[in-house]
Design an enzyme around this catalytic site. Structure first.
Site, PDB file in Angstrom:
ATOM      1  N   TYR A 147      10.667  42.077-103.053  1.00 19.73           N
ATOM      2  CA  TYR A 147      11.273  43.099-104.453  1.00 19.73           C
ATOM      3  C   TYR A 147      10.992  42.622-105.809  1.00 19.73           C
ATOM      4  O   TYR A 147      10.980  43.329-106.021  1.00 19.73           O
ATOM      5  CB  TYR A 147      13.163  42.991-104.040  1.00 19.73           C
ATOM      6  CG  TYR A 147      13.988  43.714-104.910  1.00 19.73           C
ATOM      7  CD1 TYR A 147      13.408  45.178-104.979  1.00 19.73           C
ATOM      8  CD2 TYR A 147      14.380  43.438-106.212  1.00 19.73           C
ATOM      9  CE1 TYR A 147      14.081  46.205-105.423  1.00 19.73           C
ATOM     10  CE2 TYR A 147      14.853  44.376-107.047  1.00 19.73           C
ATOM     11  CZ  TYR A 147      14.722  45.611-106.362  1.00 19.73           C
ATOM     12  OH  TYR A 147      15.723  46.714-107.690  1.00 19.73           O
ATOM     13  N   LYS A 191       8.804  44.444-108.312  1.00 22.05           N
ATOM     14  CA  LYS A 191       8.888  45.187-110.161  1.00 22.05           C
ATOM     15  C   LYS A 191       9.072  44.246-111.194  1.00 22.05           C
ATOM     16  O   LYS A 191       8.855  45.415-111.751  1.00 22.05           O
ATOM     17  CB  LYS A 191      10.622  44.641-109.644  1.00 22.05           C
ATOM     18  CG  LYS A 191      11.264  45.549-108.807  1.00 22.05           C
ATOM     19  CD  LYS A 191      11.385  47.237-108.973  1.00 22.05           C
ATOM     20  CE  LYS A 191      12.048  48.129-107.944  1.00 22.05           C
ATOM     21  NZ  LYS A 191      11.940  49.440-108.411  1.00 22.05           N
TER      22      LYS A 191
HETATM   23  N1  LIG Z   1      21.629  49.282-108.111  1.00 17.80           N
HETATM   24  C1  LIG Z   1      20.318  48.251-109.074  1.00 17.80           C
HETATM   25  O1  LIG Z   1      21.181  47.875-109.206  1.00 17.80           O
HETATM   26  C2  LIG Z   1      19.362  48.607-109.292  1.00 17.80           C
HETATM   27  C3  LIG Z   1      18.784  47.691-110.816  1.00 17.80           C
HETATM   28  C4  LIG Z   1      17.220  48.149-110.787  1.00 17.80           C
HETATM   29  C5  LIG Z   1      16.111  48.897-109.899  1.00 17.80           C
HETATM   30  N2  LIG Z   1      16.802  49.648-109.141  1.00 17.80           N
HETATM   31  C6  LIG Z   1      15.755  50.434-108.346  1.00 17.80           C
HETATM   32  O2  LIG Z   1      16.393  51.540-108.247  1.00 17.80           O
HETATM   33  C7  LIG Z   1      15.843  52.388-107.567  1.00 17.80           C
HETATM   34  C8  LIG Z   1      16.522  53.313-107.248  1.00 17.80           C
HETATM   35  O3  LIG Z   1      17.704  52.419-106.372  1.00 17.80           O
HETATM   36  P1  LIG Z   1      19.324  52.498-106.398  1.00 17.80           P
HETATM   37  O4  LIG Z   1      19.895  51.182-106.333  1.00 17.80           O
HETATM   38  O5  LIG Z   1      19.588  53.802-106.984  1.00 17.80           O
HETATM   39  O6  LIG Z   1      19.271  52.420-104.433  1.00 17.80           O
HETATM   40  P2  LIG Z   1      19.579  53.701-103.785  1.00 17.80           P
HETATM   41  O7  LIG Z   1      21.157  54.276-103.873  1.00 17.80           O
HETATM   42  O8  LIG Z   1      19.536  52.992-102.302  1.00 17.80           O
HETATM   43  O9  LIG Z   1      18.517  54.372-103.229  1.00 17.80           O
HETATM   44  C9  LIG Z   1      17.014  54.449-103.169  1.00 17.80           C
HETATM   45  C10 LIG Z   1      16.645  55.784-102.344  1.00 17.80           C
HETATM   46  O10 LIG Z   1      14.977  54.910-102.012  1.00 17.80           O
HETATM   47  C11 LIG Z   1      15.006  55.641-100.900  1.00 17.80           C
HETATM   48  N3  LIG Z   1      14.110  55.620-100.448  1.00 17.80           N
HETATM   49  C12 LIG Z   1      14.094  54.322 -99.966  1.00 17.80           C
HETATM   50  N4  LIG Z   1      12.891  54.106 -99.026  1.00 17.80           N
HETATM   51  C13 LIG Z   1      12.287  54.565 -98.916  1.00 17.80           C
HETATM   52  C14 LIG Z   1      10.708  54.681 -98.267  1.00 17.80           C
HETATM   53  N5  LIG Z   1       9.752  54.552 -97.536  1.00 17.80           N
HETATM   54  N6  LIG Z   1       9.966  55.767 -98.735  1.00 17.80           N
HETATM   55  C15 LIG Z   1      10.822  56.774 -99.259  1.00 17.80           C
HETATM   56  N7  LIG Z   1      12.149  57.065-100.342  1.00 17.80           N
HETATM   57  C16 LIG Z   1      13.016  55.665 -99.953  1.00 17.80           C
HETATM   58  C17 LIG Z   1      16.339  56.389-100.538  1.00 17.80           C
HETATM   59  O11 LIG Z   1      16.592  57.302 -99.593  1.00 17.80           O
HETATM   60  P3  LIG Z   1      17.325  57.602 -98.553  1.00 17.80           P
HETATM   61  O12 LIG Z   1      18.511  57.919 -99.753  1.00 17.80           O
HETATM   62  O13 LIG Z   1      17.314  58.436 -97.572  1.00 17.80           O
HETATM   63  O14 LIG Z   1      17.624  56.024 -98.085  1.00 17.80           O
HETATM   64  C18 LIG Z   1      17.130  56.444-101.644  1.00 17.80           C
HETATM   65  O15 LIG Z   1      16.504  57.816-102.296  1.00 17.80           O
HETATM   66  C19 LIG Z   1      14.918  51.717-106.623  1.00 17.80           C
HETATM   67  O16 LIG Z   1      13.838  51.877-107.310  1.00 17.80           O
HETATM   68  C20 LIG Z   1      16.007  50.143-107.165  1.00 17.80           C
HETATM   69  O17 LIG Z   1      14.331  48.737-106.952  1.00 17.80           O
HETATM   70  C21 LIG Z   1      18.550  49.614-109.045  1.00 17.80           C
END
Ligand SMILES: NC(=O)c1ccc[n+]([C@@H]2O[C@H](COP(=O)([O-])OP(=O)(O)OC[C@H]3O[C@@H](n4cnc5c(N)ncnc54)[C@H](OP(=O)(O)O)[C@@H]3O)[C@@H](O)[C@H]2O)c1
Length: 242
Positions: free
Chosen positions: A146, A150
């Site tokens: 990860y 990133k």
């Molecule tokens: N949460 C945090 O603290 C945080 C911090 C920094 C960066 N981020 C980044 O923000 C982004 C969104 O994450 P989130 O925290 O909102 O998590 P999340 O709620 O788990 O959302 C992840 C999204 O990615 C989709 N996804 C997962 N695997 C995939 C694949 N193989 N192909 C296509 N789509 C896929 C999921 O689809 P489904 O809904 O169908 O599972 C969901 O829509 C990510 O890039 C993550 O790395 C998050």
């Protein structure tokens, strides 16, 4: 505090990969509420999730599938904004296959998707938004793939910004701090971990997904017309302190 930031995306076409949940869903609904036609993707074939998708068009997409990316791009002949939000973290990323899988989703998937819609973005002089992370800057031993992905997203944002600037396509990213989503549910549920995050964050709390959206709408707007290649931390001060 005044609520003064309003953006008008009437008539704009927006694609948010990973828009079915969490940060992507919050960004997608913010664009929708600002007047855009928004397509979201998720992994489920039936498109059935707990969230309300009113006013959003849903497509299934596994971002590791190059043909599916091409099909998604072909279905969107006009596009002003791509938000590359699909992402994953796995707990077994010291296994090389799992490491590679997370790179494939978070980094290669974002690269392929941006390339696939480049013609549309050139036509509209549009924008790409990538989603970086605090792990773009800091090591986190639990998730080596990860973090590598990133860090790559941050660098790729700069490279594509340079490559596509002459076409009028801007490429920027946000680097969220700790946000309450499904991805971070295990951390939220661990009292020691939760306490460490809150202590390390100057604003002393987690973010809500909706708090990521305003910066994205700003970066894609005319207000940011001379901004490209940047990654903006949206992190409650996390990256400002040791
Ligand atoms: N949460 C945090 O603290 C945080 C911090 C920094 C960066 N981020 C980044 O923000 C982004 C969104 O994450 P989130 O925290 O909102 O998590 P999340 O709620 O788990 O959302 C992840 C999204 O990615 C989709 N996804 C997962 N695997 C995939 C694949 N193989 N192909 C296509 N789509 C896929 C999921 O689809 P489904 O809904 O169908 O599972 C969901 O829509 C990510 O890039 C993550 O790395 C998050």
């Amino acid at each position: 505090m005044m609520n003064s930031a309003k953006f008008d995306y009437s008539g704009a076409n927006v694609l948010v990969t990973g828009g079915s949940n969490g940060i992507g869903y919050a960004i997608a609904t913010a664009f929708r509420d600002a007047g855009a036609h928004v397509t979201i993707t998720g992994t489920r074939a039936d498109g059935v999730y707990d969230s309300d998708f009113t006013g959003l068009s849903y497509r299934q997409l596994d971002i590791r599938d190059a043909a599916a990316i091409e099909a998604t791009a072909a279905a969107l002949p006009k596009l002003d904004v791509l938000v590359n939000c699909a992402g994953q973290a796995k707990f077994n990323e010291y296994e090389p296959e799992a490491f590679a899988d997370t790179i494939a989703v978070n980094l290669t998937g974002s690269f392929r998707m941006a390339n696939a819609v480049l013609a549309q973005l050139k036509a509209s002089r549009g924008s790409v938004i990538n989603i970086a992370s605090m792990t773009s800057y800091y090591g986190m031993a639990m998730i080596p793939g990860y973090g590598a992905s990133k860090a790559g997203v941050l660098q790729m944002t700069k490279t594509l910004a340079e490559a596509w600037a002459s076409d009028g396509v801007r490429v920027n990213a946000i680097a969220p701090g700790w946000v309450e989503t499904n991805m971070t549910a295990p951390a939220q549920g661990n009292p020691d971990f939760d306490a460490q995050i809150v202590a390390r964050t100057p604003m002393k709390r987690w973010a809500k997904p909706a708090e990521m959206a305003g910066t994205v709408l700003f970066l894609c707007s005319d207000a940011a017309a001379f901004i490209t290649g940047v990654t903006v931390p949206v992190d409650g001060g996390f990256s400002a302190v040791m």
